[in-house]
Design a protein around this motif. Structure first.
Motif, PDB file in Angstrom:
ATOM      1  N   LYS A  63       0.811  -1.215   0.000  1.00  0.00           N
ATOM      2  CA  LYS A  63       0.000   0.000   0.000  1.00  0.00           C
ATOM      3  C   LYS A  63       0.848   1.271   0.000  1.00  0.00           C
ATOM      4  CE  LYS A  63      -3.370   2.364   2.966  1.00  0.00           C
ATOM      5  NZ  LYS A  63      -4.153   2.256   4.235  1.00  0.00           N
ATOM      6  N   THR A 118       8.715  -0.237  -6.889  1.00  0.00           N
ATOM      7  CA  THR A 118       8.052  -0.798  -5.708  1.00  0.00           C
ATOM      8  C   THR A 118       8.849  -1.882  -4.999  1.00  0.00           C
ATOM      9  OG1 THR A 118       6.894  -2.417  -7.103  1.00  0.00           O
ATOM     10  CG2 THR A 118       5.787  -0.325  -6.697  1.00  0.00           C
ATOM     11  N   ILE A 131      -4.566   2.023 -11.112  1.00  0.00           N
ATOM     12  CA  ILE A 131      -4.100   1.609  -9.792  1.00  0.00           C
ATOM     13  C   ILE A 131      -5.164   1.947  -8.760  1.00  0.00           C
ATOM     14  CG2 ILE A 131      -2.835   3.780  -9.474  1.00  0.00           C
ATOM     15  CD1 ILE A 131      -0.758   2.146  -7.839  1.00  0.00           C
ATOM     16  N   GLU A 132      -5.413   1.017  -7.855  1.00  0.00           N
ATOM     17  CA  GLU A 132      -6.390   1.254  -6.795  1.00  0.00           C
ATOM     18  C   GLU A 132      -6.000   0.448  -5.560  1.00  0.00           C
ATOM     19  OE1 GLU A 132     -10.262  -0.138  -7.846  1.00  0.00           O
ATOM     20  OE2 GLU A 132      -9.518  -2.012  -8.699  1.00  0.00           O
ATOM     21  N   GLU A 133      -6.550   0.866  -4.435  1.00  0.00           N
ATOM     22  CA  GLU A 133      -6.299   0.144  -3.193  1.00  0.00           C
ATOM     23  C   GLU A 133      -7.412  -0.873  -2.979  1.00  0.00           C
ATOM     24  OE1 GLU A 133      -6.117   0.866   1.627  1.00  0.00           O
ATOM     25  OE2 GLU A 133      -5.749   2.574   0.294  1.00  0.00           O
ATOM     26  N   ILE A 159       1.874   2.967  -3.425  1.00  0.00           N
ATOM     27  CA  ILE A 159       0.893   3.505  -4.376  1.00  0.00           C
ATOM     28  C   ILE A 159       1.262   4.929  -4.779  1.00  0.00           C
ATOM     29  CG2 ILE A 159      -1.513   4.221  -4.688  1.00  0.00           C
ATOM     30  CD1 ILE A 159      -2.351   1.855  -2.963  1.00  0.00           C
ATOM     31  N   LYS A 168      -4.014  -3.436  -0.066  1.00  0.00           N
ATOM     32  CA  LYS A 168      -2.925  -3.623  -1.019  1.00  0.00           C
ATOM     33  C   LYS A 168      -3.141  -2.715  -2.218  1.00  0.00           C
ATOM     34  CE  LYS A 168      -0.762  -7.278   0.878  1.00  0.00           C
ATOM     35  NZ  LYS A 168       0.677  -7.345   1.190  1.00  0.00           N
ATOM     36  N   GLY A 169      -2.076  -2.454  -2.928  1.00  0.00           N
ATOM     37  CA  GLY A 169      -2.193  -1.713  -4.175  1.00  0.00           C
ATOM     38  C   GLY A 169      -2.318  -2.695  -5.327  1.00  0.00           C
TER      39      GLY A 169
END
Length: 711
Positions: free
Chosen positions: A567, A624, A594-596, A570, A600-601
């Motif tokens: 997370k 990352t 991209i989203e949570e 992100i 998690k991303g």
């Protein structure tokens, strides 16, 4: 003076109370009511003009359901910040109510009538659509408008193996069957819903269960009317009849109509010309007074149209022959083709008789999802089906003024039919578009079949193929005939339109409208069994073209690679103001979402260019990834300093390879050993806990035999 409300309450059967209240709001309407369940409130009103509309041969009824955003404490989106055109959901609910009410107004009633149902308070866990029919019917029952009701509607769902009436939204997520049923006290009038491959017997059981609940609601409506005091229904006069002309037309044309209907001409337009020639011949032989000619001809055509329906129905009941020559259980000839459009991600042409659908599948990203912004339901949808019915499909010229309610309804039925077999791990937003290119009945069912074929052509890993069939009914209350795969004319002149879709293992969706009173459940059971046989036949024809999804997507179809990151990374991938992700998309030719999700991303990388996806994946992994002490990396020399070299082991992450860590022997400089741009294998020795600076070594990776040679 404060208006005095009169109300009546009843129990849904599980402790939940529904209250019908009238006399407080909308008192100038012919009838009005507020239906309350929990914190949900619906206001329904009805007004009907006192005089009939001139020069029309249909009932001018409009039914509109609207959700007020204030009901849920929300302000509408959009530029104007007010309720605008109806959403698809509101249109579908309006249609559900309309379809039950419309057949129950008296024949010949031509007074313009408007039913409005407003959601004025919304409990976020209660589906208001299940109460819209109850509200509309109660408003009409309280008025002086002639109506052969009351009716009501309920939702019946099977949840955890048990049938439930009007379940809450949170419970519906577990439903294996979800139907809306509308009925009078005696008869079922409408059924619509979706199922997870249930049997015909299970569906029939659910309809019966719903009808018992509807009977209790109708009793509640009648009790409220008693409390208020029933109104005398207004008198109305139907169209002026000319019994002599009616008898003359019957004598001159009935046998000719019967003969054309019995001939079994399979061409819709030729058949229409033959029927049209009969009335034209009759009119040409008449000598109506000039002052009455126009009115008499109009009346004659109305009588002839009724005779045409009567004769066609009689041929089916007496001879067992349908308009196109088929027997009652026969399915029209079917042809199928996939991959017809080379650049679509998936395509199919499905032709059944004189009905044809050209359907496409398009694979999109999460940024293509449909935003749902209703007063009660909000969210996103990644599966859409749009149905288009251009006028040329029936050989007509009409103004095209946007998507019609019928198109919304047919598209929704096909969408729910196919949704049941979609893979759970589908990473795409999928849009299916059905363009009806030719139509003579059952075009929504052709859409289901074509949609199933197109999905398999696109390589979408659907669980099973789905087909659909429209069933009809002709009855004189003594004999009946259930018709498989009905024509457009059979839909118009028949007593039932019963659409059933499903796989080889069960039903996935249904839509039924009845135009006749007193349909026994055994007839409905026969229709369902006949529909199952027809559905299996159609699936067999479809399998001749494609029997399972393609193993892979088309070469030009976009691919999606999904990455999961911590997370906290992100923001690093997005960058300040979206700078990094925008630059990454531009350089690699990809689309990145991209989203949570669950802490998690989740990153979706979308492109039809494999190399671009690989570059984007490498860059994101570099951003990352967390360097680990002791791990070995292939790095790139970014700069040379007197004291060593800086080596990038991940994009944007570099450490110092000190000159003392380059080799076992002492070096005064790196000239001739390393230069900018060189690839070098290094091991991460240490990370400074305060500064995050990384210490790298090359010499620890040099084998012992090389060390001996260097001494």
């Amino acid at each position: 003076m404060i208006p005095k409300a009169i109300n009546h309450s009843f129990d849904l059967g599980d402790g939940r109370t529904v209250t019908l209240e009238t006399g407080k709001l909308a008192r100038q309407a012919d009838g009005s009511v507020v239906v309350k369940i929990g914190d949900t409130m619906l206001l329904a009103s009805v007004v009907s003009n006192t005089t009939p509309k001139e020069d029309i041969d249909f009932f001018p009824l409009s039914v509109d359901y609207q959700e007020k955003f204030a009901s849920a404490g929300r302000i509408p989106g959009g530029f104007f910040k007010r309720e605008a055109r109806p959403s698809d959901s509101e249109i579908l609910i309006s249609r559900l109510v309309d379809r039950v009410l419309r057949p129950l107004f008296p024949d010949g009633y031509r007074n313009e009538t408007q039913v409005l149902v407003y959601l004025i308070s919304a409990d976020r866990n209660i589906m208001p659509d299940a109460y819209a029919g109850l509200a509309a019917s109660t408003a009409i029952a309280l008025s002086d408008i002639p109506f052969n009701g009351p009716i009501s509607e309920v939702r019946v769902a099977k949840i955890d193996g048990k049938l439930v009436i009007n379940p809450n939204i949170s419970e519906l997520e577990r439903a294996t069957l979800n139907l809306l049923v509308g009925a009078t006290f005696k008869d079922i009038g409408m059924v619509e819903g979706e199922m997870k491959e249930v049997s015909e017997a299970d569906m029939l059981e659910a309809i019966k269960f719903a009808h018992e609940a509807i009977k209790k609601q109708i009793e509640a409506i009648n009790e409220l009317v008693k409390k208020v005091g029933p109104k005398t229904k207004r008198a109305f006069t139907g169209p002026v009849e000319d019994e002599e002309l009616k008898a003359t037309i019957r004598k001159a044309t009935y046998d000719k109509i019967y003969s054309v209907a019995k001939s079994g001409n399979g061409n819709k337009h030729e058949r229409k010309k033959l029927f049209g020639a009969i009335i034209e011949e009759f009119l040409a032989a008449q000598t109506f007074p000039e002052t009455e000619k126009k009115a008499k001809e109009k009346l004659a055509k109305r009588y002839y149209h009724a005779l045409e329906n009567e004769a066609c129905r009689a041929v089916i009941l007496n001879e067992g022959i349908r308009l196109d020559g088929r027997k009652t259980t026969d399915i029209r000839q079917i042809t199928t083709e996939v991959g017809y459009l080379p650049m679509a991600h998936g395509s199919a042409v499905f032709t059944r008789g004189e009905t044809q659908s050209l359907t496409t599948v398009t694979l999109g990203t999460k940024m293509d999802t449909l935003t749902i912004d209703g007063a009660v339901i909000q969210g996103e949808r990644n599966f859409m089906l749009h149905y288009n019915f251009p006028p040329f499909s029936t050989g007509e010229v009409k103004m095209m003024r946007g998507t019609s309610r019928r198109e919304v309804g047919h598209g929704n039925l096909a969408q729910r039919s196919l949704l049941q077999v979609m893979p759970a791990d589908n990473p795409y937003t999928i849009r299916i578009v059905s363009d009806i290119l030719e139509s003579n009945g059952s075009s929504s069912m052709a859409t289901v079949c074509a949609g199933s074929l197109a999905l398999m052509d696109a390589g979408v890993q659907v669980k099973k193929a789905v087909s659909g069939i429209a069933m009809g009914l002709i009855t004189d209350n003594k004999k009946f005939a259930v018709l498989s795969d009905i024509l457009g004319d059979e839909d118009h002149l028949g007593d039932m339109d019963f659409k059933v879709t499903g796989t080889k293992d069960g039903i996935t969706a249904t839509q039924m409208d009845l135009k006749v009173d007193g349909l026994p459940y055994e007839v409905m059971a026969k229709a369902l069994d006949q529909a199952r046989q027809g559905r299996l036949h159609i699936l067999g024809e479809m399998e001749k073209t494609i029997s399972k999804p393609r193993e892979d997507y088309k070469s030009h179809a976009p691919r999606i690679v999904q990455l999961t990151i911590a997370k906290e990374f992100i923001g690093a991938v997005i960058g300040p103001g979206g700078k990094i992700i925008q630059e990454l998309q531009r350089e690699t030719g990809t689309t990145i979402a991209i989203e949570e999700v669950n802490g998690k991303g989740v990153i979706d990388i979308f492109s039809d260019n494999k190399e671009g996806i690989e570059k984007a994946v490498a860059r994101i992994k570099g951003i990352t990834s967390v360097p680990e002490v002791g791990e070995i990396y292939m790095g790139k020399v970014t700069s040379i300093m007197p004291y060593g070299a800086f080596v990038e082991i991940y994009p944007g992450k570099e450490g110092l390879l000190h000159i003392s860590e380059v080799d076992h022997k002492r070096l005064d400089s790196l000239e001739g050993i390393l230069k900018q741009g060189d690839q070098v294998k290094v091991q991460l020795l240490d990370i400074d806990p305060r500064s995050g600076k990384m210490k790298l070594s090359r010499k620890v990776l040099i084998p012992k035999e090389e060390k001996a040679q260097q001494v």
